[in-house]
Design a protein around this motif. Structure first.
Motif, PDB file in Angstrom:
ATOM      1  N   ALA A  51       0.835  -1.206   0.000  1.00  0.00           N
ATOM      2  CA  ALA A  51       0.000   0.000   0.000  1.00  0.00           C
ATOM      3  C   ALA A  51       0.867   1.253   0.000  1.00  0.00           C
ATOM      4  CB  ALA A  51      -0.922  -0.005   1.205  1.00  0.00           C
ATOM      5  N   GLY A  52       0.293   2.307  -0.559  1.00  0.00           N
ATOM      6  CA  GLY A  52       0.987   3.577  -0.593  1.00  0.00           C
ATOM      7  C   GLY A  52       0.118   4.636  -1.216  1.00  0.00           C
ATOM      8  N   PHE A 103       4.479   6.822  -7.331  1.00  0.00           N
ATOM      9  CA  PHE A 103       4.134   6.114  -6.107  1.00  0.00           C
ATOM     10  C   PHE A 103       5.160   6.326  -5.005  1.00  0.00           C
ATOM     11  CE2 PHE A 103       4.599   2.232  -3.527  1.00  0.00           C
ATOM     12  CZ  PHE A 103       3.310   2.049  -3.063  1.00  0.00           C
ATOM     13  N   VAL A 104       4.648   6.474  -3.777  1.00  0.00           N
ATOM     14  CA  VAL A 104       5.497   6.398  -2.585  1.00  0.00           C
ATOM     15  C   VAL A 104       4.854   5.423  -1.611  1.00  0.00           C
ATOM     16  CG1 VAL A 104       6.383   8.752  -2.806  1.00  0.00           C
ATOM     17  CG2 VAL A 104       4.352   8.336  -1.403  1.00  0.00           C
ATOM     18  N   ALA A 105       5.689   4.761  -0.802  1.00  0.00           N
ATOM     19  CA  ALA A 105       5.175   3.848   0.209  1.00  0.00           C
ATOM     20  C   ALA A 105       4.398   4.624   1.265  1.00  0.00           C
ATOM     21  CB  ALA A 105       6.321   3.071   0.842  1.00  0.00           C
ATOM     22  N   GLU A 106       3.585   3.902   1.996  1.00  0.00           N
ATOM     23  CA  GLU A 106       2.724   4.532   3.000  1.00  0.00           C
ATOM     24  C   GLU A 106       3.529   5.345   4.008  1.00  0.00           C
ATOM     25  OE1 GLU A 106      -1.223   3.151   5.532  1.00  0.00           O
ATOM     26  OE2 GLU A 106       0.219   1.648   4.818  1.00  0.00           O
ATOM     27  N   ALA A 107       4.702   4.847   4.387  1.00  0.00           N
ATOM     28  CA  ALA A 107       5.513   5.538   5.389  1.00  0.00           C
ATOM     29  C   ALA A 107       6.055   6.867   4.883  1.00  0.00           C
ATOM     30  CB  ALA A 107       6.669   4.638   5.827  1.00  0.00           C
ATOM     31  N   ALA A 108       6.100   7.055   3.557  1.00  0.00           N
ATOM     32  CA  ALA A 108       6.663   8.278   2.982  1.00  0.00           C
ATOM     33  C   ALA A 108       5.596   9.311   2.629  1.00  0.00           C
ATOM     34  CB  ALA A 108       7.487   7.944   1.749  1.00  0.00           C
ATOM     35  N   LYS A 109       4.369   9.076   3.054  1.00  0.00           N
ATOM     36  CA  LYS A 109       3.272   9.986   2.685  1.00  0.00           C
ATOM     37  C   LYS A 109       3.579  11.437   3.048  1.00  0.00           C
ATOM     38  CE  LYS A 109      -1.715  10.704   3.431  1.00  0.00           C
ATOM     39  NZ  LYS A 109      -1.667  12.122   3.784  1.00  0.00           N
ATOM     40  N   GLU A 110       4.049  11.668   4.247  1.00  0.00           N
ATOM     41  CA  GLU A 110       4.270  13.042   4.712  1.00  0.00           C
ATOM     42  C   GLU A 110       5.727  13.480   4.601  1.00  0.00           C
ATOM     43  OE1 GLU A 110       1.775  14.806   5.242  1.00  0.00           O
ATOM     44  OE2 GLU A 110       0.228  13.255   5.402  1.00  0.00           O
TER      45      GLU A 110
END
Length: 224
Positions: free
Chosen positions: A87-88, A108-115
């Protein structure tokens, strides 16, 4: 013979309808295959400049373009997933190029890189003009408080970011990628299930024919 007539007519009529539905799906398969081939040929064409504003409409969908410009300070994050990545979010930002500002789907970025911080940066982008048809009646409304969207709704995203209702999906990016991986437009997401539908209709026709033969056999047994 009267006992056989109605089941025979019903059986022949049912088989004819089911076979015709199968043939119709084969014709649809031929049409969809031609559409996909045309789209792939269009996306493989030599990239050009962004068409003039008056000509930048959905008629230019899948047209490859090459742009130079600067990303905006604001972003839209669309919830998604990538095979092998999990997810991302799809990162969509304003892109100022040649006096115009359009939407740029950077990838795309991974979920942890959202912010993660992604300040404005100059990029050269090889991309595809796209107007995705992703939003349906069951698509949730964007969670604006958390900046999470659930479909690429070009008019709504353009209004939210103050850009033209034009989306460029990055295929290749030259410059500081800031950890964003491009997710190019392909034809893989365009459904083409007509062969499966045709097989289903032809299978039903075979079952219907078998049931008709069995019914006629039962009638014959009762009359013996």
């Amino acid at each position: 013979m009267r006992r056989y007539l109605f089941p025979l007519i019903l059986g022949c009529l049912g088989c004819a309808i089911l076979v015709e539905l199968g043939l119709w799906q084969l014709r649809r398969l031929e049409w969809k295959t031609a559409v996909l081939e045309r789209i792939e040929a269009q996306m493989a064409a030599q990239p050009g400049h962004l068409p003039p504003a008056a000509q930048t409409s959905e008629a230019a969908k899948y047209q490859p373009v090459r742009l130079q410009g600067t990303t905006g300070a604001r972003e839209i994050h669309m919830l998604t997933g990538v095979k092998g990545e999990g997810a991302g979010y799809e990162i969509i930002t304003p892109f100022e190029t040649g006096g115009r500002t359009v939407l740029l789907d950077r990838g795309f970025v991974a979920e942890a890189a959202k912010e993660a911080p992604r300040p404005p940066v100059q990029l050269t982008v090889l991309g595809t003009l796209h107007w995705p048809d992703e939003k349906t009646s069951s698509t949730p409304e964007p969670d604006l408080g958390r900046n999470i969207w659930f479909a690429r709704d070009v008019p709504a995203m353009a209004a939210a970011l103050g850009t033209e209702p034009v989306l460029v999906v990055a295929r290749e990016v030259t410059g500081e990628g800031q950890g964003v991986t491009p997710v190019p437009v392909t034809t893989l997401g365009i459904p083409n299930d007509h062969l499966n539908y045709a097989i289903t209709w032809f299978s039903l026709a075979a079952v219907w024919a078998g049931m008709t033969v069995y019914l006629l056999w039962r009638i014959r047994r009762r009359t013996m």
